[in-house]
Design an enzyme around this catalytic site. Sequence first.
Site, mmCIF file in Angstrom:
data_model
loop_
_atom_site.group_PDB
_atom_site.id
_atom_site.type_symbol
_atom_site.label_atom_id
_atom_site.label_comp_id
_atom_site.label_asym_id
_atom_site.label_seq_id
_atom_site.Cartn_x
_atom_site.Cartn_y
_atom_site.Cartn_z
ATOM 1 N N THR A 54 45.808 31.748 36.665
ATOM 2 C CA THR A 54 46.740 30.416 36.536
ATOM 3 C C THR A 54 48.038 30.833 36.173
ATOM 4 O O THR A 54 48.830 29.955 36.785
ATOM 5 C CB THR A 54 46.162 29.661 35.343
ATOM 6 N N ASP A 55 48.494 32.073 35.936
ATOM 7 C CA ASP A 55 50.007 32.168 35.603
ATOM 8 C C ASP A 55 50.754 32.108 36.666
ATOM 9 O O ASP A 55 51.834 31.444 36.446
ATOM 10 C CB ASP A 55 49.933 33.575 34.663
ATOM 11 N N SER A 74 46.265 45.303 29.758
ATOM 12 C CA SER A 74 47.676 45.336 29.831
ATOM 13 C C SER A 74 48.290 46.365 29.077
ATOM 14 O O SER A 74 49.272 46.379 28.168
ATOM 15 C CB SER A 74 48.204 43.916 29.281
ATOM 16 N N SER A 75 47.760 47.724 29.257
ATOM 17 C CA SER A 75 48.617 48.734 28.751
ATOM 18 C C SER A 75 50.092 48.676 29.378
ATOM 19 O O SER A 75 50.897 49.373 28.747
ATOM 20 C CB SER A 75 47.873 49.947 29.176
ATOM 21 N N GLU A 89 57.578 45.119 36.903
ATOM 22 C CA GLU A 89 56.328 45.222 37.869
ATOM 23 C C GLU A 89 56.773 44.658 39.171
ATOM 24 O O GLU A 89 55.822 45.360 40.049
ATOM 25 C CB GLU A 89 55.074 44.331 37.104
ATOM 26 N N ASP A 127 50.791 38.484 30.592
ATOM 27 C CA ASP A 127 50.647 39.928 29.831
ATOM 28 C C ASP A 127 51.860 40.237 29.102
ATOM 29 O O ASP A 127 51.943 40.348 27.791
ATOM 30 C CB ASP A 127 50.278 41.142 30.546
#
Length: 381
Positions: free
Chosen positions: A37-38, A127-128, A161, A173
């Site tokens: 959804t983000d 979420s590293s 990213e 994240d």
Amino acid sequence: MMDETEKLTQSFERTFGRRPETVAYAPGRVNLLGEHTDYNGGFVFPAAINFGTWVAAAKRPDRKVSVLALDYSGDANHFSLDDITQDPVQPWSNYVRGVLKALMVRHLVGGLELTITGNVPQGAGLSSSASLEIALLKAIASLYELPLSGVDAALLGQWAENEFVGCSCGVMDQMASALGKQGGALLLDCESLQFEHRAIDPEFQIVIVDSNVKRGLVGSEYNLRRQQCEQAVGVLGVNSLREVDMERLLQAQSAMSDVVFRRARHVVSENTRTLAMARALAESDYRAVSRLMAQSHDSMRDDFEITVPPIDTLVSIIQQVLGAQGGARMTGGGFGGCAVALVPTNLIDDVRRAVAEEYHKRTGLRAQTYVCTPENGAFLE
Ligand code: GLA
């Protein structure tokens, strides 16, 4: 935490011959509800967890960056701030490179020596990478006295990213890693980036179970889902799926393919569920939590098609133990990774036992169970 800081400080001294000027830490995250959804401008409900990434750092007088990742074999990675390009040989360094490239658009940054270590299970959807980005930003902001807010840091990490590493993730994240809060989850509106912290009843534990399914198709399938959501947006003539309710979507159903309709139905229904989940948690209504998490999983399996059979099995094993007393679903981007469950403390051993006994028997895989606590994000004021 002390142990990791000490380990990192010692390796910094061995590598660079002096002590670091700062050691920063940022947590990984688990999403309780609100998947995919983000990037649709919708709602998410993640918590920062007690696994994360540490960065030890010191300034250099020149424009060079040297960075050693303790968890990867090989030497330190070196690059110049004046020529930041992708490194195919040590791809982990692209997160460092991308974060610096993002920062330098608006901020004055000089050379750096860095060492990095972390304990977020890699490739498990916890979420590293976001925790690395946020820990780096925290360390660099402190060294160079940059006025970064948590939201600034999250957007810079996301930029790194999207534009540098090449993963078109949303902002959830990084926001969770920067702004999560001890004892609670972050109810985040991904359109306005406004958020609220919601406490989680301490009687309930966040249990994360790693399916150990290798997340193979993750990049291509993730991007395909984004495209399909955009197709739905095009047909609906809106800015994002956030603007659409179920009635509106159903009116447009005949104008879209079945796949695009189902992708949109997941997003629209997931937004409603996320808000309902935040309410249910606030009221300690675990019957509703149980139902909402199960519906989210079903929607990810049937409409968004991002679960895989071993994860479906894992989630149903946990749901069987919990009944209406807690909830379980797949968490994260999908195609492997982890299940997340909200488990009353007195059922934790039963969940562990059921997973240990059933999961391997039914899938041939072995799962890893972590009982987590929600922690503060790195930029929480
Ligand atoms: C990944 C992305 C996030 C989000 C989730 C799915 O974790 O990094 O931005 O899209 O998948 O909810």
